[in-house]
Design an enzyme around this catalytic site. Structure first.
Site, PDB file in Angstrom:
ATOM      1  N   ASP A 101       0.744  -1.317  -0.106  1.00  0.00           N
ATOM      2  CA  ASP A 101      -0.040   0.221  -0.021  1.00  0.00           C
ATOM      3  C   ASP A 101       0.779   1.248   0.123  1.00  0.00           C
ATOM      4  O   ASP A 101       1.737   1.260   0.981  1.00  0.00           O
ATOM      5  CB  ASP A 101      -0.979  -0.022   1.094  1.00  0.00           C
ATOM      6  N   ASP A 202      -2.829   4.835  -2.635  1.00  0.00           N
ATOM      7  CA  ASP A 202      -3.743   5.387  -1.707  1.00  0.00           C
ATOM      8  C   ASP A 202      -4.250   6.572  -2.145  1.00  0.00           C
ATOM      9  O   ASP A 202      -3.272   7.674  -2.396  1.00  0.00           O
ATOM     10  CB  ASP A 202      -3.172   5.402  -0.262  1.00  0.00           C
ATOM     11  N   GLU A 244      -6.372   3.790  -6.232  1.00  0.00           N
ATOM     12  CA  GLU A 244      -7.550   4.084  -5.482  1.00  0.00           C
ATOM     13  C   GLU A 244      -8.031   5.358  -5.993  1.00  0.00           C
ATOM     14  O   GLU A 244      -7.269   6.492  -5.694  1.00  0.00           O
ATOM     15  CB  GLU A 244      -7.179   4.296  -4.123  1.00  0.00           C
ATOM     16  N   HIS A 318     -11.150  -2.525   3.358  1.00  0.00           N
ATOM     17  CA  HIS A 318     -11.257  -2.175   4.867  1.00  0.00           C
ATOM     18  C   HIS A 318     -11.812  -0.872   5.242  1.00  0.00           C
ATOM     19  O   HIS A 318     -11.859  -0.488   6.464  1.00  0.00           O
ATOM     20  CB  HIS A 318      -9.698  -1.943   5.368  1.00  0.00           C
ATOM     21  N   ASP A 319     -12.532  -0.170   4.091  1.00  0.00           N
ATOM     22  CA  ASP A 319     -13.136   0.985   4.309  1.00  0.00           C
ATOM     23  C   ASP A 319     -14.691   0.789   4.032  1.00  0.00           C
ATOM     24  O   ASP A 319     -15.546   1.986   4.236  1.00  0.00           O
ATOM     25  CB  ASP A 319     -12.677   2.170   3.222  1.00  0.00           C
TER      26      ASP A 319
HETATM   27  C1  GLC Z   1      -7.661   5.800   1.677  1.00  0.00           C
HETATM   28  C2  GLC Z   1      -7.623   4.302   2.558  1.00  0.00           C
HETATM   29  C3  GLC Z   1      -8.390   5.019   3.839  1.00  0.00           C
HETATM   30  C4  GLC Z   1      -7.615   5.793   4.481  1.00  0.00           C
HETATM   31  C5  GLC Z   1      -7.450   7.028   3.709  1.00  0.00           C
HETATM   32  C6  GLC Z   1      -6.345   7.979   3.866  1.00  0.00           C
HETATM   33  O1  GLC Z   1      -9.005   6.079   1.456  1.00  0.00           O
HETATM   34  O2  GLC Z   1      -8.056   3.342   2.091  1.00  0.00           O
HETATM   35  O3  GLC Z   1      -8.432   3.638   4.654  1.00  0.00           O
HETATM   36  O4  GLC Z   1      -8.223   6.329   5.700  1.00  0.00           O
HETATM   37  O5  GLC Z   1      -7.007   6.682   2.234  1.00  0.00           O
HETATM   38  O6  GLC Z   1      -4.912   7.589   3.781  1.00  0.00           O
END
Ligand code: GLC
Length: 540
Positions: A101, A202, A244, A318-319
């Site tokens: 990540d 991310d 992402e 995980h979100d």
């Molecule tokens: C992304 C991650 C999330 C995190 C955010 C800030 O959306 O998936 O878990 O809180 O970025 O890094």
């Protein structure tokens, strides 16, 4: 002009590990790298090709590792760099790649760069972050943090504000600064040299931000930065990158992932999982899912990229809340509906992602008070909405429906104390249903959700049709999702009843072979009644 690729990641299946909640071996209640190493045989049995490893770097854990204080060291609770090297090597022995990540939109405020930057306006690291003078004695503008409140934090020492699109312990890096980009590239290269299989990037859509114009996602220089990064780092290795990319349309997805543009391998976009939210509002503001919209959005993504882009397939991470609780039925039809969502997704075009526990049908874990919540996003939202006059009940309902802790409760390995996750006190409570829902039970039951996932992964490995075939949505009743995949004269029909009721279905197609099913299929497809959540794929 497009180029048809044939890359390993196009036929891969990824498994996401949230290390904190996967497997503890030390008894401190927090998962660790050794725990992952110990469970590699399980993942090999499932059949996955690669692991997306949520952050394992040094971090004060304001946002569970998404706030990194040292990119080239491992979080103490998770182990050491030697463990990490061993994980990469042990995974490789099983043909599993490790996808790191990459969190480079921001660092932790405890990262050495930020500690320096805070020392004053003349510090050489100052410009690594985004600083602005106050405007009329207040924050430069009304940009909001994803975790509630202003995105600007006042710094007493210098009298300036710094930008944080997430928590105030996650200051945003200034990507306009060439040295920042260089340092990120160097860091990425050191991980590539270790033999990782790539990066999950991310909130990568944010790095081209122009905060003064309140542009956050998809800023004008975003793609220039990605091209530069590709050339300087991963473009020189046979690895995958997945961005992402919130708010990506198919057109935007092509900008990221058209092979000719040499940016990323694929996008990870969220259009389908936003369909139960009120447009223009926050993720907490819910509305019922309309099945025809889900069908329309998923099929749009199946047909609109062609050879000019690549998409990820997922229900969970995980979100996000657990799919079986969110759009399935985690009571009466837990097993059937979990399999239905698996069959629906895994026979589509794109690279599928399984989030830990999804393969055994783990469910959301409802709470009754805010004291039970660990996640910073939910806690901040709770306080924010309380102050705005929402009732506690309403807010807790939102958290139970959409809160991120739903996906973060410890992995349920067996029916022993704390589900076999830890010998100590887990950092987040174990879902009380672990005695029924756990890996050990799933492996013993030939009809379990686990074996449906295993089967679907194998079908993808054995059949180029699943990777490359054309997609065509079928006309059906509202609650039925059916599509045909076609490749070199072979045709597969996938039929999924997404409801608790019987549904009519009919097709003139002649069934040749059942490929996967969650309950026995009739011999003919003409005028049949699908049972609640009945799902299958057949060769026709
Ligand atoms: C992304 C991650 C999330 C995190 C955010 C800030 O959306 O998936 O878990 O809180 O970025 O890094």
């Amino acid at each position: 002009m497009t180029t048809k690729q044939n890359k390993w990641w196009q036929s891969a299946v990824l498994y996401q590990i949230y290390p904190r909640s996967f497997q503890d071996t030390t008894g401190n209640g927090v998962g660790d790298l050794r725990g992952i190493i110990n469970r590699l045989d399980y993942l090999e049995k499932l059949g996955i090709t690669a692991i997306w490893l949520s952050p394992v770097y040094k971090s004060p854990n304001d946002d569970n590792g998404y706030d990194i204080s040292d990119y080239e060291d491992i979080m103490d609770e998770f182990g050491t760099m030697a463990d990490m090297d061993e994980l990469i090597a042990e995974a490789k022995k099983r043909d599993i790649r490790i996808i790191m990540d990459l969190v480079v939109n921001h660092t932790s405020d405890e990262h050495a760069w930020f500690i320096e930057a805070k020392k004053g306006k003349d510090n050489p690291y100052r410009d690594f972050y985004v600083w602005r003078d106050p405007v009329n004695g207040e924050a430069p503008n009304d940009l909001e943090s994803t975790f509630s409140g202003s995105a600007w934090e006042y710094d007493e020492t210098s009298g300036q504000y710094y930008l944080h699109l997430f928590s105030k312990k996650q200051p945003d890096l200034n990507w306009e600064n060439e040295t920042v980009r260089q340092k990120v590239n160097d860091m990425m290269n050191s991980w590539l040299e270790k033999g990782v299989g790539g990066f999950r990037m991310d909130v990568i859509d944010l790095i081209g931000k122009i905060p003064d114009e309140k542009i956050t996602g998809n800023g004008p220089k975003l793609h220039e930065y990605l091209k530069e990064m590709n050339q300087a780092t991963f473009g020189n290795y046979d690895v995958m990158t997945v961005g992402e990319t919130w708010g990506a349309t198919p057109e935007i997805a092509k900008m990221y992932s058209n092979p000719e543009r040499e940016e990323l391998s694929m996008v990870f976009q969220f259009e389908h999982v936003g369909l139960d939210e009120q447009p223009g509002k926050q993720k907490w503001d819910l509305r019922p899912l309309v099945m025809s919209e889900l069908k329309q959005v998923l099929s749009k993504w199946q047909t609109s990229l062609g050879d000019e882009g690549w998409n990820s397939l997922f229900w969970n991470n995980h979100d996000l809340p657990r799919i079986v609780s969110r759009w399935g039925n985690d009571q009466e039809y837990r097993v059937e509906s979990a399999k239905a969502f698996a069959i629906l997704l895994h026979l589509m075009k794109g690279t599928p992602y399984i989030y830990q526990g999804e393969e055994i049908g783990m469910t959301n874990c409802p709470i009754t008070s805010i004291e039970e919540v660990e996640d910073i996003e939910s806690v901040n939202m709770y306080n924010d909405r309380l102050s705005k006059g929402y009732s506690k009940e309403e807010i807790i309902h939102s958290i139970n429906t959409k809160g991120r802790d739903n996906a973060r409760t410890p992995m349920q390995w067996d029916s022993s104390n704390q589900s076999g996750f830890t010998k100590g006190e887990p950092w987040l409570h174990v879902n009380p249903n672990y005695q029924e829902i756990n890996v050990e039970a799933a492996l013993e039951d030939k009809e379990s959700i686990f074996y449906t996932y295993q089967k679907l992964i194998q079908l993808r490995k054995d059949n180029p049709l699943v990777v490359w075939g054309d997609f065509e949505l079928q006309e059906t009743a509202e609650e039925v999702f059916a599509y045909v995949r076609e490749f070199e004269g072979e045709r597969w029909l996938v039929v999924v009843n997404l409801s608790n009721n019987e549904q009519p279905f009919t097709s003139q197609e002649v069934m040749k072979e059942v490929l996967v099913q969650n309950m026995p299929v009739e011999d003919s497809l003409i005028d049949i009644k699908l049972k609640p959540w009945q799902s299958f794929a057949v060769k026709v």
